[in-house]
Design a protein around this motif. Structure first.
Motif, short mmCIF file in Angstrom:
data_model
loop_
_atom_site.label_atom_id
_atom_site.label_comp_id
_atom_site.label_asym_id
_atom_site.label_seq_id
_atom_site.Cartn_x
_atom_site.Cartn_y
_atom_site.Cartn_z
N ARG A 64 0.85 -1.20 0.00
CA ARG A 64 0.00 0.00 0.00
C ARG A 64 0.88 1.24 0.00
O ARG A 64 1.73 1.39 0.87
CB ARG A 64 -0.91 0.00 1.24
N ARG A 65 0.68 2.12 -0.97
CA ARG A 65 1.48 3.33 -1.04
C ARG A 65 0.80 4.48 -0.30
O ARG A 65 -0.37 4.76 -0.50
CB ARG A 65 1.72 3.76 -2.50
N GLU A 66 1.57 5.12 0.55
CA GLU A 66 1.08 6.25 1.34
C GLU A 66 1.96 7.47 1.08
O GLU A 66 3.18 7.41 1.25
CB GLU A 66 1.11 5.90 2.83
N TYR A 82 5.85 2.70 1.02
CA TYR A 82 5.18 1.49 0.53
C TYR A 82 5.12 0.48 1.67
O TYR A 82 6.16 -0.04 2.10
CB TYR A 82 5.93 0.91 -0.67
N ARG A 113 7.58 -1.20 -5.38
CA ARG A 113 6.49 -2.17 -5.22
C ARG A 113 7.02 -3.59 -5.17
O ARG A 113 6.55 -4.42 -4.39
CB ARG A 113 5.48 -2.00 -6.35
#
Length: 388
Positions: A64-66, A82, A113
């Motif tokens: 999950r990218r923040e 990530y 990723r």
């Protein structure tokens, strides 16, 4: 140029080669090592696949990218973090190279990723000096601040983090890793195609002489490299006209190496002329004298970004060096000298014909060295520095 590292084209036959040559020792050394060797192959396959399907994508969830913003001592930053579904390898800060897209460069995003899929919590800070070719000690401070953030945030954030950088970003990254505020918090550093001695780097880029290596070993330098160096130092010139003229010269020569820039060169002031003379010089013996003629602020920065001038005993981290013997931007002698300057065992060098500076060759046979390096990085991420 550094971002091309992440556009890998590893052919399917690589898997057969690695199974034959690499997994036999793993079978003899235990299940954990076998899993790591296999995982390294999955990573290479995923990088080769790009946005297409891969075995790693089918077997794992994407991280999950923040997007985050943080401030340290009045300095404001942005970064992407990530978050892996299963955080099992600690934090890794990716320092992007020269790219106008910064942390959102598609190839950098793909690598982040991929690393997230194998358990790294990956942080990619935005570094303005690497976006606009104005690299300086400001980037060193930004990397130090990123380490502070990475080691002090998140409910399960580890107390240590790793760093990874390529090409001209290696120097600032290494120097940041030696900063007394964070040195003990950096577990390992991955340096791909990096430099060790700034003076010798300038000598090679401009004249082709590699004083740190064999006279017959270093290939001729890329013609474009000198103009990239010029672009990266323009911000230290006080004269706006000199900056504009030199930027025009660099961009024209990058587009057309044979383009005439005589008129622009004649209009340069003293500081601009000194920098232009250094970049266009072809006499190896004049490099030191030409550097001394540069503006004092520029000389100071060059020295501050030179790992060979730093107290390397302050580096606590393990060092993973990956370099191609035919590198035409930064000779492999720089990684060899850096390895030899550290205590035995602290640094490990993986030499691979796959790398053309930081771009990866499509030759499937050359994936062997990169795979071995990746196995080692995965082991260090587990805090297991054993050989593969």
């Amino acid at each position: 140029m550094a971002a091309r590292l992440f556009d890998m084209r590893v052919r399917l036959r690589l898997g057969t080669l690695l199974m034959a040559l690499g997994l036999l020792p793993a079978l003899l050394s235990g299940c954990a090592s076998l899993a790591r060797h296999h995982e390294a192959m999955l990573v290479l396959g995923d990088l080769s696949a790009g946005s297409e399907e891969s075995r790693l994508k089918r077997r794992t969830e994407a991280p999950r990218r923040e997007g985050v913003e943080y401030v340290r001592r009045g300095r404001a930053y942005r970064a992407d973090v990530y978050h892996p579904l299963e955080p099992r390898r600690g934090s890794l800060i990716l320092v992007h190279g020269f790219t106008e897209q910064g942390r959102r460069d598609p190839r950098l995003v793909a690598l982040a990723r991929t690393l997230g899929r194998v358990g790294f919590r990956v942080m990619v800070p935005e570094l303005d000096g690497l976006r606009d070719y104005s690299i300086s000690t400001r980037e060193v401070q930004a990397i130090v601040d990123a380490v502070h953030y990475a080691t002090r945030t998140g409910s399960q954030a580890p107390s240590h983090t790793a760093l990874a950088a390529v090409s001209f970003a290696v120097g600032p990254t290494l120097i940041a890793a030696m900063d007394q505020e964070v040195a003990s918090a950096v577990s390992f550093v991955v340096a791909v195609g990096g430099y060790y001695d700034m003076t010798d780097l300038l000598r090679y880029v401009t004249t082709g002489e590699d004083r740190g290596g064999s006279a017959r070993e270093a290939p001729p330098p890329q013609r474009e490299a000198r103009w990239a160096v010029l672009m990266s130092q323009l911000h230290w010139l006080e004269d706006a006209q000199d900056r504009a003229l030199l930027e025009s010269i660099a961009r024209r020569r990058l587009t057309d190496p044979e383009s005439s820039v005589r008129d622009e060169a004649r209009r340069l002031g003293p500081s601009g002329s000194a920098l232009y003379e250094l970049v266009t010089n072809e006499d190896p013996g004049r490099i030191e004298a030409l550097i001394d003629k540069l503006p004092p602020a520029l000389v100071k920065e060059l020295e501050a970004l030179d790992p060979s001038r730093q107290p390397l005993d302050r580096l606590h981290a393990r060092l993973v060096l990956i370099h191609g013997p035919q590198d035409r931007v930064i000779p492999i002698s720089h990684s060899r000298r850096l390895r030899d300057a550290l205590p035995q065992g602290q640094a490990r060098l993986f030499e691979t014909q796959a790398l053309q500076h930081v771009a990866v060759s499509p030759d499937w046979r050359d994936g062997w060295g990169l795979w071995r390096a990746l196995v080692h990085v995965l082991a260090l991420g587990e805090d297991k520095g054993e050989d593969e």
